[in-house]
Enzyme design. Structure first.
Site, PDB file in Angstrom:
ATOM      1  N   ASP A 146      13.320   5.361 -33.593  1.00 36.98           N
ATOM      2  CA  ASP A 146      11.913   4.725 -34.005  1.00 36.98           C
ATOM      3  C   ASP A 146      12.257   3.156 -33.398  1.00 36.98           C
ATOM      4  O   ASP A 146      12.948   2.644 -34.365  1.00 36.98           O
ATOM      5  CB  ASP A 146      11.707   4.925 -35.112  1.00 36.98           C
ATOM      6  CG  ASP A 146      10.460   3.976 -35.660  1.00 36.98           C
ATOM      7  OD1 ASP A 146       9.756   3.395 -34.919  1.00 36.98           O
ATOM      8  OD2 ASP A 146      10.065   4.124 -37.112  1.00 36.98           O
ATOM      9  N   LYS A 150       9.119  -6.238 -29.806  1.00 40.79           N
ATOM     10  CA  LYS A 150       8.232  -4.944 -29.215  1.00 40.79           C
ATOM     11  C   LYS A 150       6.694  -5.770 -29.052  1.00 40.79           C
ATOM     12  O   LYS A 150       6.097  -5.207 -28.245  1.00 40.79           O
ATOM     13  CB  LYS A 150       7.990  -4.402 -30.453  1.00 40.79           C
ATOM     14  CG  LYS A 150       7.335  -2.513 -30.197  1.00 40.79           C
ATOM     15  CD  LYS A 150       7.242  -1.945 -31.457  1.00 40.79           C
ATOM     16  CE  LYS A 150       7.046  -0.669 -31.147  1.00 40.79           C
ATOM     17  NZ  LYS A 150       6.867   0.398 -32.409  1.00 40.79           N
ATOM     18  N   GLU A 170       4.115   7.796 -32.287  1.00 40.01           N
ATOM     19  CA  GLU A 170       4.628   7.540 -33.774  1.00 40.01           C
ATOM     20  C   GLU A 170       3.891   8.254 -34.722  1.00 40.01           C
ATOM     21  O   GLU A 170       4.735   9.095 -35.458  1.00 40.01           O
ATOM     22  CB  GLU A 170       4.601   6.059 -34.127  1.00 40.01           C
ATOM     23  CG  GLU A 170       5.905   5.185 -33.557  1.00 40.01           C
ATOM     24  CD  GLU A 170       5.596   3.894 -33.392  1.00 40.01           C
ATOM     25  OE1 GLU A 170       4.634   3.185 -34.226  1.00 40.01           O
ATOM     26  OE2 GLU A 170       6.276   2.964 -32.841  1.00 40.01           O
ATOM     27  N   ASP A 191      -0.636   4.551 -39.652  1.00 44.58           N
ATOM     28  CA  ASP A 191       0.354   3.897 -39.524  1.00 44.58           C
ATOM     29  C   ASP A 191       0.248   2.303 -39.226  1.00 44.58           C
ATOM     30  O   ASP A 191      -0.212   1.657 -38.201  1.00 44.58           O
ATOM     31  CB  ASP A 191       0.958   4.499 -38.174  1.00 44.58           C
ATOM     32  CG  ASP A 191       2.107   3.846 -37.804  1.00 44.58           C
ATOM     33  OD1 ASP A 191       2.709   3.145 -38.269  1.00 44.58           O
ATOM     34  OD2 ASP A 191       2.911   4.581 -36.787  1.00 44.58           O
TER      35      ASP A 191
END
Lengths: 624, 182
Positions: free
Chosen positions: A25, A87, A186, A208
């Site tokens: 992850d 990211k 994810e 999420d």
């Protein structure tokens, strides 16, 4: 190094071996690595027992690289060389930095492609390289804990990541020396982690909210098949934004005026984040802010105040929830379970709002920070072949429509959003001038009608079109999106059958040249040898090809190959096995290609038989 | 052995070549097929297997989308029977149908001015889906009955196309309204 035993053709292959696999992850704030050991998936800790690796990388003047907790501790001291939340920069262009600039106080420089580079004391670094440094750290952790080399990994990405962001993630994996088996969304990974314990079929919503991204996915679970019905989200919305709002409030409350400067900004954000986390199980916290002059200011934040501050952000997550439900064609009442993912779902107001929206209490049994890595580990374990009988299958969708630019800057959709992948769509084009031999295609991703409002993915130039009269050529362009959500384009002129050559200019990705240079740099840095690495890669590839072929031949070689054909396949396999034990990477590559050519017809027959077999039981009884 | 890429969608799913489709069976077949061809089943296989697997999986996805959707399935079946549906063919001979479309469009334009726009829009959406289902039933009869009537089926397909465009606009407006009001 363990050398693979290549059995003589016709003999049985080596017994099934357990391969090491991991799920990663790669998060905005923290990253994790997980693996299936003794049948159960769990995240792997570092030597100090910490599972979360802060996604922070610090570059030092002597070339050393610090990753994780050490780097994070220095973030406020050395903000320009300590990269956080990288990211957010993946697959983004220089023009995107205006919106992100206030969050990320780095010095950017333009690179060869339009991907921005971050200027550090150790030289310029692309976001892909920074991510690769995080991945390499996780790889070391996994290989140390598991005691061997990883056969393959699954890396998770936000479902809402576009093609450029996915490609950047895959490139980072490659740069870190990982075999990336799959990019997994994810929320899908989270559903897998939960789906294992609950064998109940039904419709699941995965909410999420991470550090920097928000995703909502609606999935249907049916006998081990996880089918994503729709996904929506916001790639620039997360816990970091809450911290920014709290930090702004802190400045106001403590009377800090004007531009606080990089270091002060970091301290404010850290104080904001800590206060937010403490308010998860407290009603009120004291917040301290250290000023540049060494003095300290104090204020108090209540949960009610926090809720009011973040309310606009919480509400902003509900619009994608409604859109995902609409696209999936289901109502909130039909949702059987709501799964919470991401550290920001610990915020009580977030849980409350989600419970209200779906009219049911969300599931929080699995640590929301770990659930994605755990699901990815389960998938990785299956993909490397450790569970050949497992029936689990994940069917994902493309999150944003793919289109091409037409006259007047308009987009024409080729693949609408929420189409199940892999998908292939063909479109025909023609020339508008006599003798025209080239044509340009601009591919964009997004829902808006104007090209300028969508995200530019790549410009493709079709060349070598046979010269014909205007309008006579019929060029069939096929847009293919693979299971990772990555686009590829092929083109063929229909009347002549000529294959048009395609040159890709990714809008935000790295050029092949840049990747090559980075690969070289990273290897030089590791005192390794480019040739040695390339040889190793080809050997691994040869082993994989040979192993897969031997297993297939054992199963049905006699059925699909005449004895002559079998001899030529076996010969090509023997030549590859010989080349593999040599030290010429290029010779191995050629031998792989030769073996693939020799076995092409066999593979074709096999794959067709495979699909026929799936439907075999149905053919007779149901054609009345 | 016929290749996946040359089979028609009904053959691929081992379903009878007719308009009526048992949706549970279709879904189950889809899962079975993807289970055997999906690229994840070939993660460690050679490049050729992976390429073929991706093509097959894409083909199955495409076939599934066509068979699942009442309009696309109807068009596809007509096409298999040699009656192509021309996208450019827009003129409609049925005045009652056109009046109905004008009426529905007017209602759509007025939604924003209603006291409860979302409620009004949802009521309109229900009306649209009722009428769409009636066309779907008619199309089933025109395609599956002993005296199948391709001309009637084509006319129904064209009508359904009007409704899907209307449906798309309803969805877009619903999304806009929700973002503004909720």
């Amino acid at each position: 190094m363990v050398l693979l035993q290549i059995s003589e053709p016709g003999q049985s292959t080596a017994p099934h071996q357990h391969r090491l696999a991991a799920g990663i992850d790669l998060g905005t704030t923290n990253s994790l690595v997980a693996s299936v050991r003794s049948g159960s998936a769990d995240t792997l800790p570092d030597e100090q027992g910490r599972h979360l690796l802060p996604s922070v990388v610090r570059y030092l003047a002597d070339g050393a690289v610090e990753v994780g907790e050490v780097a994070r501790a220095d973030a406020a001291l050395d903000p320009l060389n300590t990269i956080v939340s990288v990211k957010r920069l993946m697959g983004r262009g220089v023009s995107d930095l205006q919106t992100l600039g206030s969050v990320l106080p780095y010095e950017f420089v333009a690179g060869e492609s339009s991907m921005p580079l971050i200027h550090t004391v150790a030289g310029n670094r692309s976001p892909v390289q920074v991510s690769a440094d995080i991945l390499a750290e996780l790889k070391r952790r996994a290989e140390r804990t598991l005691g061997g080399e990883l056969s393959g990994v699954v890396i998770t990405v936000p479902a809402y990541f576009d093609d450029a962001q996915r490609q950047a993630t895959k490139d980072a994996g490659k740069l870190a020396g990982l075999k990336v088996l799959r990019l997994l969304n994810e929320p899908t990974a989270a559903a897998v982690a939960y789906g294992l314990d609950r064998s109940s079929d039904g419709i699941i919503a995965v909410y999420d909210l991470g550090g920097g991204t928000f995703d909502i996915s609606i999935l249907r679970l049916n006998q081990g098949v996880f089918e994503v019905l729709a996904t929506a989200g916001d790639t620039a919305l997360g816990g970091d934004d809450m911290d920014r709002l709290i930090a702004a409030w802190l400045m106001q409350e403590t009377g800090i005026q004007g531009d606080p400067g990089h270091a002060m900004q970091r301290r404010l954000l850290q104080a904001a984040c800590a206060a937010k986390e403490q308010l998860t199980d407290r009603d009120e916290v004291d917040v301290f802010v250290d000023l540049d002059d060494g003095s300290r200011r104090q204020t108090r934040l209540s949960r009610a105040q926090l809720n009011a501050l973040i309310e606009p952000l919480v509400r902003k997550t509900l619009a994608p929830c409604r859109r995902a439900l609409r696209d999936a064609g289901v109502s909130a009442q039909q949702i059987g379970a709501v799964v919470m993912v991401g550290g920001s779902t610990r915020v009580p107001r977030v849980r409350e709002a989600v419970a209200e929206f779906f009219a049911r209490e969300p599931l929080v049994d699995i640590d929301p920070d770990k659930v994605v890595a755990i699901g990815a580990a389960v998938q990785a374990d299956i993909l490397v072949g450790n569970k050949p009988e497992d029936e689990m299958l994940l069917l994902d969708v493309i999150p944003l429509s793919l289109g091409i630019e037409t006259m007047g800057g308009l987009t024409e959709k080729i693949v609408p959003r929420n189409t199940t992948i892999p998908v292939a769509r063909a479109q025909e084009f023609t020339t508008f001038k006599d003798g025209q031999t080239a044509m340009a295609l601009h591919v964009v991703q997004g829902e808006r009608e104007l090209v300028d409002d969508c995200r530019s993915l790549a410009r493709f130039e079709l060349r070598d079109i046979p010269p014909m009269a205007a309008g006579a050529a019929r060029i069939r362009v096929t847009f293919q999106v693979d299971a990772d959500g990555l686009l590829s384009v092929t083109a063929q002129e229909q009347t002549s059958g000529a294959q048009a050559r395609i040159e890709v200019k990714p809008s935000y990705g790295l050029t092949d040249n840049e990747i090559e240079t980075m690969l070289r740099d990273s290897i030089e840095h590791a005192q390794d040898d480019v040739e040695a690495r390339r040889l190793r890669e080809q050997q691994v590839e040869a082993d994989r090809v040979l192993e897969a072929l031997q297993a297939a031949l054992k199963e049905d070689g006699d059925r699909f190959l005449s004895s002559d054909e079998r001899v030529s396949v076996d010969n090509a396999a023997r030549r590859l096995a010989e080349a593999r034990n040599g030290d010429d990477a290029r010779a191995i590559k050629r031998a792989i290609e030769a073996l693939e050519a020799a076995s092409a017809a066999y593979v074709d027959r096999r794959m067709n038989a495979n699909i026929q077999k799936a439907m075999a039981g149905h053919a007779l009884d149901e054609f009345k | 052995m016929s290749s996946v890429l040359t089979q028609n969608h009904f053959e691929l799913f081992s379903l009878p070549q007719q308009y009526a489709v048992d949706s549970e069976r279709l879904d189950a077949r889809y899962r079975e097929l993807q289970r055997s061809v999906h690229p994840d089943r070939f993660a460690r296989a050679g490049d050729q297997e992976r390429r073929i697997s991706m093509q097959q999986a894409a083909q199955i996805n495409e076939a599934y989308q066509v068979l699942k959707d009442p309009l696309r399935r109807g068009r596809y079946l007509l096409q298999l029977r040699g009656h192509s549906v021309d996208d450019q063919q827009r003129t409609h001979q049925d005045p009652a149908f056109l009046m109905q479309q004008i009426d529905l469009r007017e209602s759509l334009d007025e939604v924003r001015h209603q006291a409860d726009p979302l409620g009004a829009l949802r009521a309109l959406a229900d009306r649209i889906s009722d009428q769409y289902r009636a066309l779907e039933t008619g199309l089933g009869e025109a395609l599956d009955s002993a005296d199948a009537d391709p001309a009637e089926a084509l006319a129904l397909v064209l009508k359904m196309q009007y409704f899907t465009r209307l449906h798309d606009e309803v969805q877009t407006l619903e999304a806009d309204l929700e973002d503004e009001l909720l």
